[in-house]
Every structure is written in C-alpha cells, then in structure tokens.
Design a protein around this motif. Structure first.
Motif: not given
Lengths: 198, 198
Positions: A148, A169-172, A185
């Motif tokens: 992230k 796909f990084a949560p940001i 995503e």
DNA sequence: TAGATTGTTAATCGATTAACAATC
DNA sequence: TAGATTGTTAATCGATTAACAATC
C-alpha cells in the motif's frame, strides 16, 4: 449505444460456459440454458448477446456456440494475444502470473520488483528495467500488487514508463491523470458485500 | 429498506479515507470532501452515510470522523474480530493470508491444503483437519483458492464441514445450496471491464 | 403443425442526481 | 450574519423484467 459495465462483466461468464460446451461438442445453445446455468434472467442474456453477436439467434434453436465464442472474444478484444505485466512480485503478483482464469490470449509475461533476490525467477525482473521493456514491447497494461505505502509512487513510475491501463490490487485509491485508465480492485469491498448481503 | 449492494461496496472506501483522516487527527469531515477524494457525487455519499450513521451530520460542519468510523464498522459487522480461513495454500491463498487491505478485525488465520509439504508453514494445515477445526472454532467464512478442476468438490467438502459463507477465487461458477452464501470472484470479468471500458 | 426460442417494445424497478429549504 | 453543509423530496436515468408477435 456504448455497452454497460454490468453487461461487460457478464460476458466472460458466458464465455466460460460456451467454451465448456464447445469442449463437449455441443453445437447450439439457448439463452434459457445459459441463464439457468448462471442464475440469470434469460431475457437479460438475450439482450447481452444482442450487443455482441453478429448473427441473430434462431427462434426455436438458439445460438451457434462457436460463433458466439468468436463474437464475444472479438468484442472483448481478446481475440489477439496480449502481453501484460505485474509490478510487485510478492505472493499476489506471482499468483496473478500463474492465474488460470484469464482468457487464453491474455499472457501475464513478466513481473517487476525492486528486490534483486526475487529476480532469480526467470519471469521476474528488476524495476529499473521496466521502462525499457514497456517501450520496446509496447506493453499497455500493468497490474500493481506492491504494498500500500509504495503504491502511489510505483503507480507514477508505471505511468511514466508508458503504461496506459492499470489494474491496482493495493488497498488504496490510486490517483492517475485523465488519460490513464485505472481499476482499483477492492477486496475489502468484496468481502463487505459477502459478509452483509441479505 | 435493505441496503443496496452498491452502497455496501462503497462503505469500505469511506472507511479507508476516514481512518486516514483519523490518523491525521482530523475531527470533522464533509460529504463533499469524501466525494471529491473518491470521485463520487456528494449527494450519493450523504445518502450512503444516512443508511449507516446513527447521528446526523451537522449542516455547515459535516460529520464526526470517529463516530462515522464506528458506525460504518458496526454496520459492516466488522467491529468484533472474526476468523476466516483459506482453502488451498497456493500463491493466491498465501497472498490472501497476508493481505493488508482487509479491515483490522478480520483475520485470515489458517489455510488448508491437501499437500503435506505445504504444511511446514505454521499457518497451513492438512485438509483432513478442516472439519474438526471449523466446528471447534465456529468458523463460518472460507475463501476457496484451489485449482479450477478441484473447486466444486472442495466446495462441497467445505460446506459439509459447516462453513456458511464462501468466497470463491477459482475461475468457475460454484453451485451451492440455498442456505449457503457465495460470491464467485471473477478476475477475468474485472479485466474485461478494464480492457474495454470507455 | 406444435413447441421452443427468438428479438423488440413497453412496464417496472432501483440508483443517481438535481433542487431546495433548514440549520449550524 | 453569511457561507457551508445538511437531509429530503422530486426528477432523471438506466437496468431489469414482462409481454408478445415472429419464426425456426
């Protein structure tokens, strides 16, 4: 009219079923049977297929499986092979490199990482070689799977290398210029729906 | 009225922004600023928040960050810790075990696999121990990351063990009984949208 | 022919956006 | 007070579903 996102999302599901039928030498298929298989409404399936198929279905008979496969693949722009790359060769990155669910012609050919040790793997390369590779091989799509905190700066670097389409796909939520296409995503959103839907 | 799936999917995005603000000691937030950050419409944000927040926002001021975080977490049912498991300890399974994007209280505690060699890892266990573990620890959610061809039979086994909610990453539409909740995550659908949207 | 299935037109449903009075 | 922002009601937009004539 441009196709809707929801229709676009259903097309790969149709494709999967059709290919299974193809492998079983089934020649014709009705919208009803596709709908039943997926738990969709058959009118919806017919409407979706009408957006992409070149030849009409035959009343009483249905659609030709092979034709439908070709039409959907052409529409989805996956009828020619296409190389895409992964940025970040962690577990997720490597999982996506080996994922069997993408359509045949989509090849995740390389991953890039800053960690020299990871580059022992034949398909993993140092991040500093990214730009040259992207230019030389005309790559337009990259998947970002870095941690992230590194994601935004990596994203900027990826764009600088010439990539036009990013799957993050990084949560940001990554910020990109208007001319870059991005999909963030969001696995935690998926999980939220799953844990709370009805 | 029950909350819609689209709202449900946006809530984790709000949560992420709010937590970032919390870490920056910001006390109040307006729907406008959240909307701007995510590229959403501010009325939409306000409507979404109205579904979940216990106290109204203050005109001219906005919402209290801390309260909003609590309300969303409570609504999403992630305000208490919850253990979930992975079936299939391949790259994807291991990636999900280590994914940092899930909310704090969601713990992916164990993976199960048929491969004895994988069980060297402290968090990976043999498939045959699944049922006992699920019963004993009252696990209700499982993520399936096994290969496509094994997925349906593994799914049946998982249901038999007592799991009620399944998140499937294998590229196949799994069939489950009515009392089981399932989400078939479809990465090729995501990619289709990305490659073809506008 | 009769039955199955099609594509299209119209009706319904739900989500998003606009307008606006209320209020901190 | 003036400006910012709220929640709500109404309008718009688009997707899904129903109805049905056409046809293989």
């Amino acid at each position: 009219m441009a196709i809707s996102v929801v229709t676009l999302e259903r097309l790969p599901k149709y494709l999967r079923i059709l290919k299974k039928m193809q492998s079983e030498n089934i020649n014709n298929v009705s919208s009803t049977s596709i709908a039943k298989e997926l738990g969709f409404n058959s009118i919806q399936v017919r409407k979706d297929l009408a957006c992409v198929s070149k030849t009409d279905g035959k009343p009483g008979v249905g659609f030709v499986v092979n034709d439908l496969i070709n039409d959907i693949e052409e529409f989805l722009n996956i009828n020619h092979s296409r190389d895409i790359i992964v940025i970040g060769a962690g577990r997720l990155g490597q999982a996506l490199m080996n994922y069997s669910g993408f359509e045949n012609k989509i090849n995740v050919v390389r991953a890039f990482d800053i960690d020299k040790n990871k580059c022992d793997n034949k398909k993993i390369f140092l991040m500093k070689t990214l730009k040259t590779y992207v230019k030389k091989n005309n790559i337009s799509v990259a998947i970002i799977t870095v941690p992230k905190d590194a994601a935004q700066s990596v994203c900027d670097e990826v764009i600088d290398s010439g990539i036009k389409v990013i799957w993050n796909f990084a949560p940001i939520n990554l910020k990109v210029p208007d001319n870059i296409r991005i999909k963030n995503e969001d696995l935690s959103a998926s999980l939220a729906v799953l844990l709370n839907s009805y």
